[in-house]
Design a protein around this motif. Sequence first.
Motif, PDB file in Angstrom:
ATOM      1  N   ALA A   1     -12.853  26.080 -18.772  1.00  0.00           N
ATOM      2  CA  ALA A   1     -13.609  25.497 -17.797  1.00  0.00           C
ATOM      3  C   ALA A   1     -12.956  23.823 -17.500  1.00  0.00           C
ATOM      4  N   ASN A   2     -12.584  23.239 -18.664  1.00  0.00           N
ATOM      5  CA  ASN A   2     -12.128  21.910 -18.471  1.00  0.00           C
ATOM      6  C   ASN A   2     -10.859  21.884 -17.705  1.00  0.00           C
ATOM      7  N   GLN A   3     -10.121  23.119 -17.670  1.00  0.00           N
ATOM      8  CA  GLN A   3      -8.759  23.184 -16.997  1.00  0.00           C
ATOM      9  C   GLN A   3      -9.145  23.195 -15.504  1.00  0.00           C
ATOM     10  N   LEU A   4     -10.406  23.910 -15.048  1.00  0.00           N
ATOM     11  CA  LEU A   4     -10.753  23.966 -13.702  1.00  0.00           C
ATOM     12  C   LEU A   4     -11.279  22.542 -13.145  1.00  0.00           C
ATOM     13  N   ARG A   5     -11.587  21.551 -14.012  1.00  0.00           N
ATOM     14  CA  ARG A   5     -11.978  20.513 -13.563  1.00  0.00           C
ATOM     15  C   ARG A   5     -10.778  19.497 -12.904  1.00  0.00           C
TER      16      ARG A   5
ATOM     17  N   TYR B   1     -10.556  26.478  -7.245  1.00  0.00           N
ATOM     18  CA  TYR B   1     -11.124  27.729  -7.837  1.00  0.00           C
ATOM     19  C   TYR B   1     -12.322  27.735  -8.532  1.00  0.00           C
ATOM     20  N   GLU B   2     -12.855  26.502  -9.083  1.00  0.00           N
ATOM     21  CA  GLU B   2     -14.249  26.275  -9.491  1.00  0.00           C
ATOM     22  C   GLU B   2     -15.189  26.330  -8.320  1.00  0.00           C
ATOM     23  N   ARG B   3     -14.837  25.592  -7.143  1.00  0.00           N
ATOM     24  CA  ARG B   3     -15.519  25.473  -6.082  1.00  0.00           C
ATOM     25  C   ARG B   3     -15.740  26.803  -5.420  1.00  0.00           C
ATOM     26  N   ARG B   4     -14.826  27.573  -5.450  1.00  0.00           N
ATOM     27  CA  ARG B   4     -14.846  28.991  -4.805  1.00  0.00           C
ATOM     28  C   ARG B   4     -15.690  29.814  -5.901  1.00  0.00           C
ATOM     29  N   PHE B   5     -15.794  29.956  -7.014  1.00  0.00           N
ATOM     30  CA  PHE B   5     -16.520  30.568  -7.842  1.00  0.00           C
ATOM     31  C   PHE B   5     -18.070  30.111  -7.656  1.00  0.00           C
ATOM     32  N   ILE B   6     -18.252  28.783  -7.641  1.00  0.00           N
ATOM     33  CA  ILE B   6     -19.430  28.251  -7.589  1.00  0.00           C
ATOM     34  C   ILE B   6     -20.384  28.802  -6.406  1.00  0.00           C
ATOM     35  N   ARG B   7     -19.420  28.484  -5.279  1.00  0.00           N
ATOM     36  CA  ARG B   7     -20.089  29.026  -4.014  1.00  0.00           C
ATOM     37  C   ARG B   7     -20.556  30.341  -3.923  1.00  0.00           C
ATOM     38  N   LYS B   8     -19.698  31.302  -4.492  1.00  0.00           N
ATOM     39  CA  LYS B   8     -20.161  32.619  -4.466  1.00  0.00           C
ATOM     40  C   LYS B   8     -21.405  32.947  -5.326  1.00  0.00           C
TER      41      LYS B   8
ATOM     42  N   LYS C   1     -22.273  21.525  -8.616  1.00  0.00           N
ATOM     43  CA  LYS C   1     -20.680  21.382  -8.220  1.00  0.00           C
ATOM     44  C   LYS C   1     -19.850  22.001  -9.310  1.00  0.00           C
ATOM     45  N   THR C   2     -20.316  22.020 -10.567  1.00  0.00           N
ATOM     46  CA  THR C   2     -19.543  22.277 -11.743  1.00  0.00           C
ATOM     47  C   THR C   2     -20.024  23.724 -12.377  1.00  0.00           C
ATOM     48  N   PHE C   3     -19.376  24.324 -13.189  1.00  0.00           N
ATOM     49  CA  PHE C   3     -19.838  25.485 -14.020  1.00  0.00           C
ATOM     50  C   PHE C   3     -20.870  25.088 -14.986  1.00  0.00           C
ATOM     51  N   LYS C   4     -20.610  23.733 -15.679  1.00  0.00           N
ATOM     52  CA  LYS C   4     -21.432  23.165 -16.636  1.00  0.00           C
ATOM     53  C   LYS C   4     -22.843  22.965 -15.887  1.00  0.00           C
ATOM     54  N   GLN C   5     -22.749  22.557 -14.610  1.00  0.00           N
ATOM     55  CA  GLN C   5     -24.070  22.312 -13.852  1.00  0.00           C
ATOM     56  C   GLN C   5     -24.687  23.671 -13.450  1.00  0.00           C
ATOM     57  N   LEU C   6     -23.921  24.630 -13.136  1.00  0.00           N
ATOM     58  CA  LEU C   6     -24.628  25.715 -12.790  1.00  0.00           C
ATOM     59  C   LEU C   6     -25.005  26.644 -14.121  1.00  0.00           C
ATOM     60  N   ASP C   7     -24.353  26.444 -15.232  1.00  0.00           N
ATOM     61  CA  ASP C   7     -24.959  27.012 -16.501  1.00  0.00           C
ATOM     62  C   ASP C   7     -26.194  26.026 -16.856  1.00  0.00           C
ATOM     63  N   LYS C   8     -26.342  25.047 -16.710  1.00  0.00           N
ATOM     64  CA  LYS C   8     -27.644  24.229 -17.090  1.00  0.00           C
ATOM     65  C   LYS C   8     -28.778  24.761 -16.137  1.00  0.00           C
TER      66      LYS C   8
ATOM     67  N   LEU D   1       2.154  31.239 -18.391  1.00  0.00           N
ATOM     68  CA  LEU D   1       2.057  29.683 -18.792  1.00  0.00           C
ATOM     69  C   LEU D   1       1.658  28.945 -17.542  1.00  0.00           C
ATOM     70  N   ASN D   2       1.929  29.233 -16.557  1.00  0.00           N
ATOM     71  CA  ASN D   2       1.420  28.621 -15.038  1.00  0.00           C
ATOM     72  C   ASN D   2       0.245  29.002 -14.529  1.00  0.00           C
ATOM     73  N   ASP D   3      -0.543  29.517 -15.242  1.00  0.00           N
ATOM     74  CA  ASP D   3      -1.753  30.048 -14.936  1.00  0.00           C
ATOM     75  C   ASP D   3      -2.720  28.904 -14.820  1.00  0.00           C
ATOM     76  N   PRO D   4      -3.364  28.439 -13.582  1.00  0.00           N
ATOM     77  CA  PRO D   4      -4.098  27.191 -13.171  1.00  0.00           C
ATOM     78  C   PRO D   4      -5.374  27.426 -13.868  1.00  0.00           C
ATOM     79  N   MET D   5      -5.856  28.388 -14.298  1.00  0.00           N
ATOM     80  CA  MET D   5      -7.464  28.647 -14.848  1.00  0.00           C
ATOM     81  C   MET D   5      -7.466  28.359 -16.602  1.00  0.00           C
ATOM     82  N   LEU D   6      -6.094  28.547 -17.070  1.00  0.00           N
ATOM     83  CA  LEU D   6      -5.881  28.531 -18.565  1.00  0.00           C
ATOM     84  C   LEU D   6      -5.531  27.260 -19.007  1.00  0.00           C
ATOM     85  N   GLY D   7      -6.176  26.588 -20.409  1.00  0.00           N
ATOM     86  CA  GLY D   7      -5.822  25.697 -21.005  1.00  0.00           C
ATOM     87  C   GLY D   7      -4.920  26.238 -22.382  1.00  0.00           C
TER      88      GLY D   7
END
Length: 330
Positions: free
Chosen positions: A174-178, A185-192, A217-224, A263-269
């Motif tokens: 989640a931090n990586q997506l921010r 990617y985060e915006r696309r998932f949140i929109r869906k 606008k973020t996963f943390k906000q959506l989860d809350k 290693l170049n996965d944009p969603m993984l920290g």
Amino acid sequence: MPLLATKYDKRPSFFFNGHLETIIPSLFYKVDRIGYRRERLELSDGDFLDLDWMKNGRNRLIILSHGLEGDSYRHYITRMAKRLFAVEWDILAWNNRSCSGEMNRLPRFYHHGATEDIGAVVDRALKETYDQIVLIGFSMGGGMQQKYLGEKKTNSRIKGAISFSVPCNVLDSANQLRKRGNRFYERRFIRKLKKKILLKSKLMRLPVDLEEVKNVKTFKQLDKAFTLKIHTEYKDADHFYSKIASDQYLANITIPLLIVNALNDPMLGELCYPYDLAREKRNIFLETPKIGGHVGFVMPNSEGSYMESVAERFIEEVIIPFSQNQAQFH
């Protein structure tokens, strides 16, 4: 020391970074619709899961688990199903709640740690006469199956598992997506997900503030705003992420498990690459190609991806021999 040297070192020339390797397959790659037979699995809480089978009377089964907001017809699922069905495996590709094309019945959806649903799918598969069952998961589906396998002792007919592009540590992902450059990617998932929540609100009463949901606008906000209102056993978003992360369960897994994270996965920290555990545990195999993106791994001049070839190889070279020898890794 199962840190594997990768055989994936060449991608098509125009896939020159991890974003293109992630986005282009996700948006444009399709596989001709394959011969699924759908079954509706009724759950003990009154909800349902839709399961898509490919059967040909084999005695072994692959269970495929899709990623966040995916389904059984995503390109990575159908390519794997087609490839492994051709080498004499039956296939069970299951859809998370709300992902099969029909809204689920209860206020809840699904999340990375919701292992009761994959458990119900495995229990359904075990009612068949399969001698060998292998789990293959992608992204969220990979983390979900890892957590499931590490939570409790599983049936002896489950012989191994393979996971691709897995956010083993959900908070780190989640931090990586921010980060700037990854917010797409985060915006696309949140929109869906927001669209799905608002649709559900028209079908049933939800214990949420819909205006708050509309403004997230973020996963943390959506989860809350949504997830923690439905799953009240979690105190806050950080508590939620800490409990659902699969990395804390990996050491408990006793069957062969392959994790392939580019290693170049944009969603993984950094915490999504369990190097130390792979060095320590003889049954945990980790492959970290420099390229591949997120569930991309596109092969030059091929309709398939590296994921199908490495899965078939790992099953034949590691999982099946382990099963035949009835040995235990320590």
